[in-house]
Design a protein around this motif. Structure first.
Motif, short mmCIF file in Angstrom:
data_model
loop_
_atom_site.label_atom_id
_atom_site.label_comp_id
_atom_site.label_asym_id
_atom_site.label_seq_id
_atom_site.Cartn_x
_atom_site.Cartn_y
_atom_site.Cartn_z
N TRP A 1 67.11 13.26 58.96
CA TRP A 1 66.74 14.48 59.39
C TRP A 1 65.26 14.81 58.73
O TRP A 1 64.33 15.54 59.40
N PHE A 2 65.05 14.21 57.60
CA PHE A 2 63.53 14.15 57.15
C PHE A 2 62.53 13.42 57.84
O PHE A 2 61.41 14.00 58.41
N PHE A 3 63.03 12.23 58.25
CA PHE A 3 62.11 11.56 59.09
C PHE A 3 61.87 11.89 60.53
O PHE A 3 60.70 11.89 61.00
N ASN A 4 62.92 12.47 61.08
CA ASN A 4 62.54 13.22 62.38
C ASN A 4 61.83 14.49 62.20
O ASN A 4 61.12 14.59 63.08
N GLY A 5 61.79 14.97 61.19
CA GLY A 5 61.13 16.34 60.79
C GLY A 5 59.57 15.97 60.88
O GLY A 5 59.13 16.70 61.48
N VAL A 6 59.27 14.80 60.08
CA VAL A 6 58.07 14.51 59.92
C VAL A 6 57.29 13.96 61.23
O VAL A 6 56.39 14.13 61.68
N ARG A 7 58.17 13.24 61.92
CA ARG A 7 57.76 12.72 63.22
C ARG A 7 57.36 13.89 64.14
O ARG A 7 56.24 13.89 64.97
N ASN A 8 58.26 14.97 64.34
CA ASN A 8 58.24 16.03 65.24
C ASN A 8 57.04 16.93 64.84
O ASN A 8 56.44 17.36 65.77
N ALA A 9 56.93 17.07 63.49
CA ALA A 9 55.82 17.97 63.11
C ALA A 9 54.32 17.32 63.38
O ALA A 9 53.58 18.05 63.93
N VAL A 10 54.19 16.15 63.34
CA VAL A 10 53.13 15.39 63.72
C VAL A 10 52.95 15.23 65.04
O VAL A 10 51.82 15.61 65.62
N LEU A 11 53.98 15.06 65.86
CA LEU A 11 54.04 15.08 67.30
C LEU A 11 53.40 16.29 67.80
O LEU A 11 52.49 16.44 68.74
N TYR A 12 53.89 17.42 67.78
CA TYR A 12 53.69 18.56 68.17
C TYR A 12 52.58 19.26 67.71
O TYR A 12 51.83 20.14 68.34
N CYS A 13 52.09 19.02 66.21
CA CYS A 13 51.04 19.76 65.84
C CYS A 13 49.70 18.95 65.78
O CYS A 13 48.60 19.60 65.54
N LEU A 14 49.80 17.53 66.13
CA LEU A 14 48.84 16.79 65.93
C LEU A 14 48.35 15.79 67.34
O LEU A 14 47.52 15.87 67.85
N LEU A 15 49.39 15.25 67.64
CA LEU A 15 49.47 14.25 68.74
C LEU A 15 49.10 14.87 69.99
O LEU A 15 48.31 14.54 70.88
N LEU A 16 50.13 15.86 70.36
CA LEU A 16 50.25 16.33 71.60
C LEU A 16 48.79 17.49 71.81
O LEU A 16 48.30 17.48 72.97
N PRO A 17 48.18 18.14 70.64
CA PRO A 17 47.03 18.82 70.87
C PRO A 17 45.88 17.88 71.10
O PRO A 17 44.98 18.26 71.91
N GLN B 1 44.25 7.21 76.92
CA GLN B 1 45.42 7.17 76.06
C GLN B 1 45.00 6.38 74.76
O GLN B 1 45.34 6.84 73.70
N SER B 2 44.34 5.29 74.99
CA SER B 2 43.75 4.29 73.87
C SER B 2 42.66 5.10 73.20
O SER B 2 42.85 5.18 71.66
N LEU B 3 41.79 5.93 73.82
CA LEU B 3 40.77 6.86 73.04
C LEU B 3 41.57 7.68 71.91
O LEU B 3 41.26 7.83 71.10
N TYR B 4 42.27 8.46 72.74
CA TYR B 4 43.01 9.58 71.84
C TYR B 4 43.55 8.94 70.77
O TYR B 4 43.83 9.64 69.52
N LEU B 5 44.56 7.87 70.95
CA LEU B 5 45.24 7.38 69.61
C LEU B 5 44.47 6.47 68.76
O LEU B 5 44.49 6.84 67.58
N CYS B 6 43.41 5.93 69.34
CA CYS B 6 42.64 5.17 68.24
C CYS B 6 41.57 6.29 67.53
O CYS B 6 41.32 6.05 66.16
N THR B 7 41.25 7.25 68.32
CA THR B 7 40.39 8.35 67.52
C THR B 7 41.13 8.94 66.42
O THR B 7 40.59 9.30 65.39
N LEU B 8 42.44 9.38 66.76
CA LEU B 8 43.13 10.02 65.81
C LEU B 8 43.35 9.38 64.41
O LEU B 8 43.29 9.40 63.33
N ALA B 9 43.79 8.13 64.84
CA ALA B 9 43.88 7.15 63.84
C ALA B 9 42.73 6.82 62.91
O ALA B 9 42.89 6.82 61.87
N VAL B 10 41.48 6.57 63.59
CA VAL B 10 40.47 6.38 62.90
C VAL B 10 40.00 7.71 61.97
O VAL B 10 39.77 7.49 60.67
#
Length: 535
Positions: A219-235, A341-350
């Protein structure tokens, strides 16, 4: 020409040139050897060129005046003088070769340490795979320390142990060790002298404990993943306009919120224009546009034009033309969605690596205890094979873009830590003392004196962070991304050499373009800082 070839050898993912190698030579250790040599050769070539180029002219002239022939001049004058830099090249080449052991095991594996890591990953034996990866990391760290010790003398002088181990004692120790090995070999020719049960066979309890941890706290790991996914990755991927919908965020933005957002971006751009100039204002406007539309919905003509103008402004017309040609080839080959897709993922990671790694680097620069604690961690992260980073990410967060982001960050967070600490520690002491005597607080000293003077080194750290993030794309594709790394991996599965090389060259193009942009920016920043200092 040579620099261009070295850039391609270092930036094209290994998976991209595995296909033609497999077609030419088939499976086997020879293919792994060739792939490792392609990837590991450039550091040695670059450091050899750098070391020979930096031989002082006075030393070369002294050799010529002593009557040295050209061969004697090279072997007895230039090579000994450049030896420290050559050892650094040997160090980096060894690190690169060790990082290729798992890739070599995929295409021609036998029972080496890379094959052990790969076999453990396929069996989901997380403990065994991490333990095998640590063996590679420890071997790399040992070689690193040895070559650094040969390359330069310790700053504190010779230690007690170094003074005791004279050359004669070292030669005697080696002779005794060799004689003991011969005696053991003759007395027990079939004995391996290895433990019957290795530590790896005792890791079953660790695997069970890790699986239980993942099950109990899912429940904790899924919560962290969903929070980052919907609040950071998708935007970042589809922008605020695509994320603010009832299906994703549960609400839609009214027109008044859009007006407030545009006003806020305009105000920030005006503030940047007043304090930092028009370049900063344009950067704020571009960031605001990308944040609203997302990387996927950003029109490709706007993107190519913006990057070409930036490249032309920073590095000249040739760099601008290079960016247009490169993006144009990616566009006509149908890889634009994967590029975005590569640019968005690498930009966020950097960006995240700069925030996290930069904070730790600042902390380490002001605390010897933190620096000593971070050094072995950074060594392990930098020398661990890239595949190993997928293990904890997969174990805790399953397949998806968030898992790929974690794996990329684990590998790319080391350069900002090292370079920020190095840059801050090597700021001129007299400048810092002058700022402190003027009444500056520690925060003001850091932000207004140390960081501006260390900016060229920090920018080089940014360069290395981008290189590390791009190099992880093909590895991260194994956990479900749909970027250029996935295109390389799919091409490898289909034995499509053409598509694999095109996707690999696209990643190499991004790496080379980022490298040239940052080099030009560093050159401009260094000249500006030097001019201001002279005034």
């Amino acid at each position: 020409v040579l620099n261009g070839a070295l850039d391609l050898m270092q930036t094209v993912p290994a998976f991209a040139y595995l296909i033609p190698l497999l077609l030419l030579f088939g499976f086997g250790p020879v293919v792994g050897l060739i792939a490792s040599a392609i990837y590991a050769t450039p550091p040695m070539v670059r450091n050899t060129m750098l070391g020979l180029d930096r031989v002082p002219a006075a030393i070369s002239e002294a050799g010529l005046m002593s009557g040295c022939t050209r061969r004697q001049q090279f072997w007895q004058v230039e090579v000994p003088t450049a030896l420290p830099q050559l050892l650094v090249g040997f160090n980096q080449t060894t690190m690169a070769a060790l990082s290729m052991v798992i890739v070599a095991a995929i295409i021609g594996g036998f029972e080496d340490i890379g094959w052990e890591v790969l076999s453990s990953m396929r069996k989901a034996e997380f403990g065994q795979s991490i333990l095998s990866g640590l063996v590679i990391a420890l071997l790399a760290i040992l070689i690193d320390r040895l070559t650094i010790g040969f390359a330069k003398a310790p700053e504190t002088g010779s230690t007690r142990a170094m003074r005791w181990m004279t050359p004669s004692r070292l030669a005697l120790s080696l002779a005794i060790a060799l004689a003991l090995a011969v005696v053991i070999r003759l007395a027990a020719p079939n004995a391996t002298l290895l433990p019957e049960t290795g530590l790896r066979t005792q890791m079953g309890a660790v695997n069970q404990w890790l699986l239980g941890l993942v099950r109990d706290y899912a429940w904790f790991f899924n919560g962290v993943r969903n929070a980052v996914l919907y609040c950071l990755l998708l935007p970042m991927r589809v922008g605020i306009s695509g994320s603010a919908t009832p299906a994703m965020w549960g609400f839609s933005l009214p027109p008044s919120a859009l007006a407030v957002y545009m006003g806020l971006v305009a105000a920030l751009a005006a503030l940047a224009l007043r304090r930092f100039g028009w370049r900063a204002a344009v950067a704020v406007l571009a960031a605001g546009l990308v944040l609203y539309t997302g990387f996927l919905d950003l029109p490709w003509p706007v993107f190519i034009l913006a990057v070409a103008l930036l490249a032309g402004q920073v590095g000249g017309a040739r760099l601008g033309l290079f960016s247009v040609v490169g993006f144009g080839l990616i566009l006509v080959n149908g890889l634009w969605p994967q590029l975005v897709q590569s640019l968005y993922l690498c930009t966020l990671a950097v960006l995240l690596c700069l925030l996290v790694g930069g904070a730790f680097g600042v902390w380490a620069a002001h605390s010897e205890r933190v620096s000593r604690a971070l050094k072995p961690i950074c060594d392990a992260l930098q020398t661990m094979p890239q595949f190993v980073f997928l293990i904890p990410a997969l174990m805790f967060f399953k397949v998806g873009e968030f898992t790929a982001l974690i794996a990329i960050m684990l590998y790319a967070v080391v350069p900002p830590i090292r370079y920020v600490e190095h840059g801050l520690r090597h700021v001129r002491a007299d400048v810092v003392e002058a700022v402190e005597q003027m009444g500056a607080t520690p925060i003001q000293t850091l932000l207004q004196a140390k960081l501006p003077l260390a900016l060229p080194v920090v920018m080089l750290g940014l360069n290395q962070t981008i290189m590390a993030a791009l190099s992880m794309l093909a590895i991260a594709a194994l956990v479900g991304t749909r970027d250029l790394g996935q295109a390389v991996y799919v091409a490898l599965g289909k034995a499509d050499a053409g598509m694999g090389l095109i996707a690999g060259l696209s990643i190499a193009f991004l790496a080379i373009l980022a490298d040239r942009l940052i080099q030009a920016a560093v050159a401009g920043t260094t000249s500006t800082v030097w001019t201001a200092h002279m005034r």
